[in-house]
Design a protein around this motif. Sequence first.
Motif, short mmCIF file in Angstrom:
data_model
loop_
_atom_site.label_atom_id
_atom_site.label_comp_id
_atom_site.label_asym_id
_atom_site.label_seq_id
_atom_site.Cartn_x
_atom_site.Cartn_y
_atom_site.Cartn_z
N ARG A 72 20.48 53.46 46.10
CA ARG A 72 21.33 53.98 47.18
C ARG A 72 21.94 52.83 47.96
O ARG A 72 21.26 51.88 48.31
CB ARG A 72 20.51 54.87 48.10
N ARG A 76 27.18 52.92 52.80
CA ARG A 76 27.99 54.13 52.57
C ARG A 76 27.14 55.37 52.30
O ARG A 76 27.66 56.45 52.11
CB ARG A 76 28.93 53.91 51.38
N LYS A 77 25.83 55.16 52.21
CA LYS A 77 24.92 56.26 51.92
C LYS A 77 25.33 56.99 50.64
O LYS A 77 25.46 58.20 50.59
CB LYS A 77 24.85 57.24 53.10
N MET A 78 25.55 56.20 49.59
CA MET A 78 26.00 56.73 48.31
C MET A 78 24.97 56.41 47.24
O MET A 78 24.40 55.32 47.21
CB MET A 78 27.36 56.10 47.94
N PHE A 97 28.84 57.54 40.48
CA PHE A 97 28.61 57.63 41.93
C PHE A 97 28.28 59.06 42.32
O PHE A 97 28.96 60.01 41.91
CB PHE A 97 29.84 57.16 42.70
N ASN A 98 27.22 59.22 43.12
CA ASN A 98 26.82 60.53 43.64
C ASN A 98 26.67 61.58 42.54
O ASN A 98 27.11 62.72 42.68
CB ASN A 98 27.82 61.02 44.69
N SER A 505 33.87 66.19 50.22
CA SER A 505 32.98 65.69 49.18
C SER A 505 31.73 66.56 49.14
O SER A 505 31.12 66.84 50.15
CB SER A 505 32.59 64.25 49.47
N GLN A 507 28.02 67.53 46.80
CA GLN A 507 27.10 66.99 45.83
C GLN A 507 27.31 67.65 44.47
O GLN A 507 27.39 68.87 44.37
CB GLN A 507 25.64 67.22 46.28
#
Length: 721
Positions: A72, A76-78, A97-98, A505, A507
């Motif tokens: 993580r 950017r908390k990604m 990503f994610n 965005s 999840q």
Amino acid sequence: MIKLVDQLSVIKGVGPSFIAKLRKLNIETVKDLLWHFPSRYDDFSQIVKIADLKINQRATVSGLIQQVKMHRTWRRKMFIIEALITDDSGSIKAIWFNQRFLISILKKGRLVNLAGKVVEAQGGGLCLSHPTHELINEQSSINDEQQATKHTGRLVPVYPETKKLTSKAFRYLIKPALDNLENLPEILPMPVLDQNNFPEINIAIKQIHFPDEQKDAKAAKKRFAFEDLFLLQLANLAARSALSRQRSYSFEENLDFIKNILSKLPFELTYSQKKSLWEILNDLSKNSPMNRLLQGDVGSGKTIVAAIAALVAAKNGRQAAFMAPTEVLARQHYSTFKKFFSDFSSGAGLLTSGEAKIFYGENLESNLKKPELIKKIEQSEIKIVFGTHALIQKSVRFSELALVIIDEQHRFGVKQRAELLKEKEIAPHFLSMSATPIPRTLTLTIFGDLDLSIISELPKNRKPIITKIVAPENRDKAYAFIRGQVKHGRQVFVVCPRIEPTINSVQATDILVEPMTVDYKSAVNFEVKAVKEEYEKLSTKTFPDLRVGILHGKMKTKEKNEIMQNFKDGKIDILVSTSVIEVGVDVPNAAIMMIEGAEKFGLAQLYQFRGRVGRGEYQSFCFLFTDSSSKATYKRLFSIVEAKNGFELAEKDLEIRGPGEFLGQSQTGYPDLAMKAVQNPDLVKSSRETAKEILKNDFELKSYPFLRIRLEEFKAKIHLE
């Protein structure tokens, strides 16, 4: 075997989640799903050795997963997923990503195909950025499995990705449906297939989704595009034929009456107005119903021509209904009629959801309660009625309806038109009008059941509207010029574009979820928000000393009417409005059209906006504000600066945007492929000639039972709402 009529639940792996999301796209059966065609194809057919990959290349690699990890980024908390893939030539890293769900799918030691773009990795070397993954059966070799793949190692179909449904989700659904599909009956006659070198339907439906080569996809698309155009032409020609067998009122061609009407007008009709009027009067003299489309730019004088046709019906003791999509436009037509035909004494009425009026000439006008007006219509005391959808309420009955005129005809559905025509032993004549110039190929396809009249000129003595593209650095100069014009007594329209909702965005927790999705239902709210923001800016900062008004579709009818009347009466200097509501009240004093975010509109729409000004004696101006620095945008907008004719411009607009956006795809109800195929005049012509030939020899299609069934299904689905 899976059948086209089956519900989606028959497909293995399709549960309530899939079904609910697909239903939002009106996909409920296997047929709906399989006719949701790809918009393009990514060529991942070549499996490339890892050692041979090059930067910016789009390719498929096959190999073993050596390592998978997730970490993580705290800034950017990604979440970042990294996998290391190897083949016999080397190894490469893949990054997502994610996409946390991949941790449970991509396991060390599994065979996998990855298809995507090769980019430069941080710290040097190459990596695959956000590639599509596809696990390979461990019991088989990689090469043996390539032909069975859906997402990699082939031409990969890419579908319109909306409502949280990705292309991968569609491929996941469509592949097993095709593999187990029943044998489909061919609806196109064999000579048509042979003559055009089209693939048979069972081959075409597979090749359009999972083609072996680009030429196979192209042939399948052409075949289905032809099929849709062919069905459209059959429906149009059948409608023409059915109409010709109906009876209608026929009116005498009283030339003295027409000359008397024209002599009282304060202007002379243009040549194309006279030609269109003559074509309409000729139709009205026949005892079979007229079915005609009258096209012309904003301000070209369509209403006068249509009004004269209504006067002819009234002269013959019959009734005419003049229908518009909005109350503002209905009231405008009613006002225009009163202005130019003030001596009409046979009764003209206005009926909308909020108004009921009657006019008996020489300004003898009175307000009525709606039930009173409806009673007078039923008793034929009113010969010409102007209105909106209110005219097709069950309570409104015409006793001698002989002519139906509909403005902006593409905004009325066939069901709505049918309401006016039902229960009529004698069918009324039908005249529709459109201020959206439509290219001829599109007219032949969409409005193929209508005869066409075109008003190609604007009234004499009209000054050309000066049009300028305004870049950000010139905004203040434009504002200063506008202020000067207002100080000299002129008025200004300001049109704001629709601003799409912020992209959210979410999840990606399963195959169906698309990481970036747009809620289009909120679009109207954002449009109103844009107008309110523009109003606040102009009224408080830019022009605090001027009278600025606001108008949008969420206002109540009474409030909208009051604002429009105030603008017309000169009580508002600048009117800020949305693009979707009708702002077409004739305001000769409005000399400036200012369009914010001009690049967001189609050319034909911009041309219509510009036509709202330039109706009076004053020099008028149209300012196209844009923050875009794109050369393509400036080139497109410059078409408006140069445009003298709306029809030439419409051809450019069709070429740039395609028919779906040109007409408003959500309002046409026609298949996507047919819409795109309209840009191929040869295919349009071929489909029309084929339809004529088939109906000429077998009008009831007795020799083509599957075609007849398909045509009935097609006619039930297409609409113009």
